[in-house]
Scaffold this active site. Structure first.
Site, PDB file in Angstrom:
ATOM      1  CG  ASP A 398     -28.279  16.884  31.257  1.00 31.35           C
ATOM      2  OD1 ASP A 398     -27.624  17.125  32.288  1.00 31.35           O
ATOM      3  OD2 ASP A 398     -27.761  16.536  30.185  1.00 31.35           O
ATOM      4  CD  GLU A 451     -26.872  20.615  34.360  1.00 31.89           C
ATOM      5  OE1 GLU A 451     -25.713  20.491  34.763  1.00 31.89           O
ATOM      6  OE2 GLU A 451     -27.285  20.080  33.323  1.00 31.89           O
TER       7      GLU A 451
END
Length: 716
Positions: A398, A451
């Site tokens: 993330d 990401e």
């Protein structure tokens, strides 16, 4: 008899001494005798019962400290303690045992190179000298003293002070007689003076929030996924089909445990044809509304849905059904909750001490100190933990962009440049390179997925070439451009064709995954369905066309739950998906279309075998582009070709001439407009034929996509 001075004894009595084993337990004396000391406040009598049956009566010295001597070194002993009323209790003595953390382990921790940190720190079932118990250890270099508190000592840690293991900053204590299910925390005496209580950073199980204690656990799960792991290790995700179903566990089917979800989830994914499931973070977190992205227990699967072994069971079942498992992983920041990592030993420890590097202003969270060996080790080992202990097949990392840049979401004057005067966080970059290189070395066939929303170069380039070493990168540019295009009325799309075709320019600069993720269906963005223009039928037609374009585009695919059947209301973690929509024929038809999309995709290698190879891709339609038609072809390594022809206008296009590049018959393997998927039925009766020059004439359905297959005879 050598006896510590009264000040030391008083500190030991309150559990505030950094080296309690130097005072308590068994100690040889210069005259050849042995002294046994124990802390037993309020006792009437204390007797050490030696292994040979000898009884050594201890006398009270000071502040609940007792001692006695014997002429022979006892191999072991227990302590028999009688309190007011005459009842005697017999227990082993934690302070007679040797350290459970070895010198090599301590060296590796200091160097930041302990790849299996969870086997050394935390709370581990342990047997020493034939005695079963739990070995507790924690890294807290700034603490003056550390104690273990829990249900076993009524949360009073004075009798369970840990010993410092020197410059490593690690504290350790073996407590006999404890086992699985014991709840505990660490109490730390800070440099500033007060005691603070913290959950174990290495805990592998925790209480269900809002309770915050750590729980001693052990696994008894017997894995049955050897065949899956063998296949995984023999291939790379880059040249395999990958369509990912992203899922928030709590709201997919509310109320299900990990075990209860196994049957319905496996069945659902098989019906839909997805190759992988990606779980939003399942590491322990205190606030459900964070969707798991504010982690407090990096090594603990959240207890909201069961035990760690229950999660192992679910993953095992998915593997046995040939479904890969990706876990969302959050090394970019952590919350400020007082019971967890923040200022763990009274000072910044896991977080960078400089708030310009150690705090996320936007998110109200803290940033790890990636340059500190032990912190980097904590995170690298955590990634390996999920691969080793839970057999996950990939980690989606993330917020990578927030880690890469020192000026991320900061104004001028709010950040400090690196040693070269640049904005890159060199320590975070080295951490990402290390975790990727180490994970791929240990677990071939996995996927590390970034990401990453910027144009940082080499995200998926090997670390040996200076890249970050990820296997895949989320293609955020494609996502933003394509959704911007799709929301436009078809009447005006012809003026914005570049929003779809621009991705072809950079599609092969990294190994990409195309995401339509949870972030695209919250915070007022609506859903994929509500973003589409037109009436109900047109919205669903647009969705089918978009998904067929997406599945045909170079790169792997990810779709957030609910979009596969046209969820109309914006997603909320606090309630279930609108499963009732599957009772509506039009939405059931979209659901069936996504299943067909996945199955056709998996069966045709040109759509996935060379995703990152520009030589396997051709933009079709030159030199006269139709602004409403996006057409391209994909090839595999055996001469098989798939042409993807997308008509994003609201009307059919008849007698459309397109150079497909190869002569002969092209079979229509997918048509998003067929009636069984809710379409209008415009098509080409199953095939089109290209002349000797490769040009074919075809009918394009409105808001529709065709997949045309051309196979080389004898190819595999």
């Amino acid at each position: 008899m050598n006896r510590p001075d009264d000040a030391v004894l008083d500190t030991v009595a309150t559990g505030s001494y950094y080296a309690p084993h130097d005072v308590l337990g068994l100690h040889g004396q210069p005259d050849g005798t042995w002294v046994i000391r124990a802390r037993r406040p309020l006792a009437q009598t204390v007797t050490a019962v030696l292994a040979d049956g000898e009884r050594v009566v201890l006398t009270h010295v000071r502040a609940g400290i007792w001692e006695g001597s014997t002429d022979t070194a006892p191999l072991s002993y227990t302590l028999e303690t009688a309190y007011d009323g005459g009842v005697a209790y017999t227990a082993d003595d934690p302070y007679r045992h040797v350290p459970t953390v070895g010198e090599l382990d301590l060296h590796l921790i200091r160097e930041g190179r302990h790849e299996e940190l969870w086997r050394v720190l935390g709370a581990r079932l342990h047997q020493t000298a034939g005695v079963d118990g739990v070995a507790f250890s924690v890294w807290a270099p700034n603490a003056r003293a550390v104690r273990v508190v829990g249900d076993f000592n009524s949360w009073d840690g004075q009798g369970h002070a840990m010993r410092s293991l020197g410059s490593s900053g690690v504290w350790e204590l073996f407590i006999p007689g404890l086992g699985v299910g014991t709840t505990y925390k660490f109490e730390l005496l800070t440099q500033a003076g007060p005691w603070i209580t913290k959950a174990d950073p290495m805990a592998q199980h925790a209480e269900v929030p809002p309770s915050t204690a750590s729980i001693v656990t052990d696994t008894t799960h017997e894995w049955a996924d050897d065949a899956w792991l063998t296949r995984r290790g023999s291939r790379s995700p880059i040249d395999q089909p990958m369509s990912v179903y992203e899922l928030h566990f709590a709201s997919w089917r509310p109320g299900l445990t990990y075990r209860e979800a196994a049957d319905p989830l496996v069945g659902y994914l098989i019906e839909q044809g997805f190759t992988h499931v990606e779980f939003l973070p399942l590491a322990e977190h205190p606030f459900g509304g964070s969707w798991g992205y504010q982690v407090t227990g990096y090594y603990a699967a959240t207890s909201r849905f069961g035990t760690p072994d229950d999660l192992r069971y679910l993953i095992d079942r998915l593997h046995q059904a040939d479904i890969g498992v990706i876990m969302d992983w959050v090394p970019g920041h952590f919350p400020k909750d007082e019971f967890a990592l923040a200022r763990f030993d009274g000072q910044p420890l896991y977080e960078h001490p400089d708030p310009r590097r150690g705090e996320h202003k936007d998110w109200g969270t803290l940033i790890f100190d990636y340059g500190r060996n032990e912190v980097r080790n904590f995170l690298v080992a955590n990634a390996l933990f999920w691969f080793e202990e839970f057999h996950v097949d990939g980690l989606r990392v993330d917020a990578v962009a927030s880690m890469l840049y020192l000026d991320y979401s900061r104004e001028a004057g709010e950040w400090e440049a690196n040693i070269y005067g640049g904005r890159e966080n060199l320590e975070a970059i080295r951490f990402l390179q290390e975790v990727n290189a180490t994970a791929y070395k240990r677990y071939p066939g996995i996927a590390m997925i970034a990401e990453e929303s910027t144009s940082y170069p080499g995200v998926t380039a090997p670390t040996s070439q200076g890249g970050l070493g990820f296997g895949l990168k989320w293609n955020m540019g494609w996502m933003n451009d394509s959704l911007e295009y799709m929301k436009r009325d078809p009447m005006y799309r012809s003026h914005h064709e570049g929003e779809l075709s621009f991705s072809f320019v950079y599609a092969f600069s990294e190994n990409y995954l195309l995401p339509i993720s949870h972030d695209e269906v919250v915070h007022g963005k609506g859903t994929l369905f509500t973003r589409m223009p037109g009436d109900h039928w047109q919205k669903l037609a647009n969705m089918r066309a978009f998904l067929a374009y997406m599945w045909g585009h170079p790169g792997k695919q990810l779709l957030f739950m609910g979009q596969e059947f046209g969820q109309m209301s914006e997603w909320s973690e606090s309630r279930s998906l609108d499963w009732w929509l599957l009772d509506q024929p039009a939405h059931r038809e979209l659901f069936n279309f996504v299943g067909a999309l996945n199955r056709v995709y998996r069966d045709h290698a040109p759509l996935w075998a060379r995703d990152s190879d520009a030589g396997a891709f051709t933009r079709l339609g030159a030199p006269h582009w139709n602004p409403n038609v996006i057409a391209f072809s994909r090839r595999d390594n055996h001469g098989n070709t798939i042409a993807i022809v997308c008509n994003f206008s609201g009307a059919p296009v008849y007698d459309f001439s397109l150079d497909l590049g190869e002569s002969g018959q092209w079979t229509e393997i997918l048509n998003s407009d067929v009636p069984e998927y809710g379409g209008s039925g415009v098509g080409n009766f199953g095939a089109v034929r290209a002349d000797d020059s490769g040009r074919a004439t075809m009918t394009l359905p409105p808001l529709g996509v065709l997949w045309l297959s051309h196979s080389t005879e004898g190819s595999s």
